[in-house]
Design a protein around this motif. Structure first.
Motif, PDB file in Angstrom:
ATOM      1  N   UNK A 141      24.288  32.622 -22.541  1.00 55.97           N
ATOM      2  CA  UNK A 141      23.510  31.451 -22.123  1.00 55.97           C
ATOM      3  C   UNK A 141      24.277  30.156 -22.408  1.00 55.97           C
ATOM      4  N   UNK A 142      24.010  29.110 -21.621  1.00 55.86           N
ATOM      5  CA  UNK A 142      24.600  27.793 -21.903  1.00 55.86           C
ATOM      6  C   UNK A 142      24.166  27.305 -23.288  1.00 55.86           C
ATOM      7  N   UNK A 201      20.145  26.257 -26.922  1.00 56.55           N
ATOM      8  CA  UNK A 201      20.429  27.340 -25.981  1.00 56.55           C
ATOM      9  C   UNK A 201      19.437  27.220 -24.830  1.00 56.55           C
ATOM     10  N   UNK A 202      19.950  27.176 -23.623  1.00 57.94           N
ATOM     11  CA  UNK A 202      19.106  26.948 -22.434  1.00 57.94           C
ATOM     12  C   UNK A 202      18.817  28.259 -21.719  1.00 57.94           C
ATOM     13  N   UNK A 203      17.523  28.462 -21.418  1.00 55.74           N
ATOM     14  CA  UNK A 203      17.125  29.620 -20.623  1.00 55.74           C
ATOM     15  C   UNK A 203      16.204  29.164 -19.500  1.00 55.74           C
ATOM     16  N   UNK A 204      16.341  29.811 -18.353  1.00 59.22           N
ATOM     17  CA  UNK A 204      15.607  29.417 -17.144  1.00 59.22           C
ATOM     18  C   UNK A 204      14.192  29.986 -17.150  1.00 59.22           C
ATOM     19  N   UNK A 205      13.237  29.137 -16.767  1.00 63.19           N
ATOM     20  CA  UNK A 205      11.850  29.596 -16.695  1.00 63.19           C
ATOM     21  C   UNK A 205      11.165  28.945 -15.488  1.00 63.19           C
ATOM     22  N   UNK A 206      11.624  29.285 -14.282  1.00 59.20           N
ATOM     23  CA  UNK A 206      11.034  28.686 -13.071  1.00 59.20           C
ATOM     24  C   UNK A 206       9.605  29.154 -12.859  1.00 59.20           C
ATOM     25  N   UNK A 258      32.076  26.597 -15.921  1.00 58.43           N
ATOM     26  CA  UNK A 258      32.131  25.704 -17.076  1.00 58.43           C
ATOM     27  C   UNK A 258      31.461  24.359 -16.883  1.00 58.43           C
ATOM     28  N   UNK A 259      30.569  24.238 -15.900  1.00 58.01           N
ATOM     29  CA  UNK A 259      29.936  22.943 -15.632  1.00 58.01           C
ATOM     30  C   UNK A 259      28.398  23.041 -15.626  1.00 58.01           C
ATOM     31  N   UNK A 260      27.863  23.881 -16.502  1.00 61.49           N
ATOM     32  CA  UNK A 260      26.407  24.007 -16.507  1.00 61.49           C
ATOM     33  C   UNK A 260      25.720  22.692 -16.845  1.00 61.49           C
ATOM     34  N   UNK A 261      26.124  22.059 -17.942  1.00 61.15           N
ATOM     35  CA  UNK A 261      25.382  20.885 -18.411  1.00 61.15           C
ATOM     36  C   UNK A 261      25.507  19.725 -17.443  1.00 61.15           C
ATOM     37  N   UNK A 262      26.647  19.635 -16.760  1.00 64.78           N
ATOM     38  CA  UNK A 262      26.788  18.593 -15.741  1.00 64.78           C
ATOM     39  C   UNK A 262      25.835  18.859 -14.569  1.00 64.78           C
ATOM     40  N   UNK A 263      25.723  20.135 -14.168  1.00 63.08           N
ATOM     41  CA  UNK A 263      24.790  20.483 -13.098  1.00 63.08           C
ATOM     42  C   UNK A 263      23.346  20.303 -13.585  1.00 63.08           C
ATOM     43  N   UNK A 264      23.087  20.693 -14.800  1.00 57.72           N
ATOM     44  CA  UNK A 264      21.772  20.512 -15.436  1.00 57.72           C
ATOM     45  C   UNK A 264      21.310  19.064 -15.297  1.00 57.72           C
ATOM     46  N   UNK A 265      22.188  18.128 -15.627  1.00 60.74           N
ATOM     47  CA  UNK A 265      21.817  16.705 -15.566  1.00 60.74           C
ATOM     48  C   UNK A 265      21.574  16.257 -14.128  1.00 60.74           C
TER      49      UNK A 265
END
Length: 472
Positions: free
Chosen positions: A65-66, A109-114, A135-142
């Motif tokens: 996980x991110x 730790x980020x987990x998806x919960x749609x 390697x760009x999860x947090x950038x996409x997250x924002x």
């Protein structure tokens, strides 16, 4: 000496250095004022956190996980989040702000919960997973949280380009079975951990929910860090503290999450389309000839249904003549007393006090027993004997079932959900989200009036050309 011969005073000329000092002094004053204001707000206006001191629960983690923060952090925050949820977006800055005060001691730790009903959330989660592979999860997250109204396929690809990702790989990854499996796995983990809405957190295994302010996060972190330090003082290595806490943690808090796993859900309503939503003489606020009709599906024990009432209050205030709100029942199975609340509002509706009962129910969602709703009826001045008969009537229960059938036909699984002149809007949206869609639909309705349709027949006219249900 006369005035005519008196030399004029020489203007004071300030040196560049003195000007710089003045500017820096002004900036310092502003800065001190800002932080002083922040301190006053936190000290006197933001309540302290309600610290969870009970059982700990184990979040199921895959290990990929991110994560923000070191793996040997004393405090582990597992976040279950939904990119279409406005409260998830709202909590990001306070959470990061609080973490900055505990650098090295907190990891996220980020987990998806749609959530069901958030039709754009699963594809957005898969897009974030695909960005994580590069390697760009947090950038996409924002980017996703900053652009919650633009989560369509074209926009997601555009964000990948903006971040400099390999777009071909990104598209392949986000549409892969691996992406769907990862999101489904996170969703199952959240359900077991007790998540029924978002955002939801386990902080060293203790549950918190909602968009908490930074002050409360700092208090939670401080409390849990002290708990972790006690384990350190007993000789447990820092890197083993979280594992030690989870040793006796409970494996499950919830019943598995609301609805199906994201990849198994049927396609929900398309927000760009218009669907046929009947009114069926349900409780209504606003005039019969309103240009815009909002049909709400709601659950009296749903915290997000309660939160959205503030947005709806703004709608009522700003559109008293052009909007009507029709309330239909959608009590979710996970909320054990919500069905009693649904029947109570309909019973009160027979005596002309549906909205008064509506407000009472949302004020006291934790107790919706038959005795509690009867007390509400008495306090509202209803004929209690008649209310009790209507509350228990088979006809009232059938009305609830009919409302559920309409919601199911429209594939509207979660609450709250809205159809604005047949256009779908999901979740506890801010007022601006309602306003944007209301203005769009109001303009279309006004055009129909200008072309000769009576105001009182506008909704009927729109429904005549609407789709029966989502899907092909």
């Amino acid at each position: 000496m006369s005035d005519a011969t008196t030399p004029a005073p020489t203007p004071n000329k300030r040196s560049p250095a003195s000007i710089l000092v003045a500017v820096l002094g002004f900036a310092a004053t502003i800065g001190v004022g800002f932080y002083a204001g922040q301190w006053v707000r936190d000290r006197f206006f933001v309540p302290s956190a309600k610290l969870e001191q009970g059982d700990r629960y184990r979040a199921e983690l895959r290990g990929d996980e991110p994560q923000l923060g070191p793996s040997d952090a004393l405090v582990t925050v597992v976040e279950y989040s939904d990119f279409q949820c406005p409260f998830c977006a709202k909590v990001t800055d306070p959470l990061k702000d609080a973490m900055s005060a505990y650098e090295g001691d907190v990891r996220l730790i980020f987990k998806h919960y749609p959530l069901p009903g958030h039709t754009a959330a699963p594809p957005a989660a898969q897009a974030a997973w695909a960005a994580h592979q590069q390697g760009k999860f947090w950038e996409m997250h924002d980017l996703l949280f900053e652009n919650q109204k633009k989560l369509d396929d074209k926009s997601l690809e555009g964000y990948a380009q903006q971040l400099g990702l390999d777009v071909a790989k990104f598209n392949a990854d986000r549409n892969s079975d691996a992406a769907k499996a990862a999101v489904d796995s996170d969703y199952a983990s959240g359900g077991k951990a007790g998540a029924t809405g978002t955002p939801y957190f386990l902080v060293n295994g203790r549950p918190y929910s909602g968009s908490l302010p930074a002050k409360q996060w700092r208090e939670i972190f401080e409390y849990e860090r002290e708990q972790a330090r006690q384990l350190e003082s007993q000789g447990i290595p820092r890197a083993e503290v979280y594992k030690a806490m989870m040793k006796d943690a409970k494996a499950q808090r919830g019943g598995g999450g609301p609805g199906k796993a994201p990849s198994q859900r049927d396609d929900g309503p398309d927000p760009s389309k218009t669907y046929r939503v009947p009114l069926d003489a349900r409780p209504q606020w606003g005039p019969d000839d309103a240009l815009v009709t909002i049909v709400e599906f709601s659950d009296f024990q749903c915290p997000f249904c309660k939160r959205v009432n503030a947005s709806l209050a703004d709608v009522k205030q700003n559109y008293p003549n052009d909007v009507r709100i029709v309330f239909r029942q959608r009590p979710l199975a996970m909320h054990q007393q919500a069905r009693i609340g649904a029947r109570a509002m309909l019973a009160a509706h027979r005596q002309g006090k549906a909205w008064e009962m509506h407000d009472r129910l949302f004020q006291s969602p934790s107790d919706m027993s038959e005795e509690a709703v009867k007390n509400h009826a008495k306090e509202l001045g209803l004929d209690v004997a008649m209310f009790e008969l209507d509350l228990a009537a088979a006809e009232t229960e059938q009305m609830v079932k009919d409302d559920e059938a309409v919601a199911n036909r429209l594939k509207s699984g979660g609450t709250p959900s809205f159809f604005i002149n047949g256009r779908y809007l999901s979740g506890a949206q801010p007022y601006d989200a309602f306003k944007a869609l209301i203005e769009e639909e109001k303009a279309k309705a006004q055009k129909l009036v200008d072309e000769g349709t009576p105001r009182s027949q506008v909704y009927e006219k729109i429904m005549a050309g609407a789709e029966e249900k989502p899907g092909k």
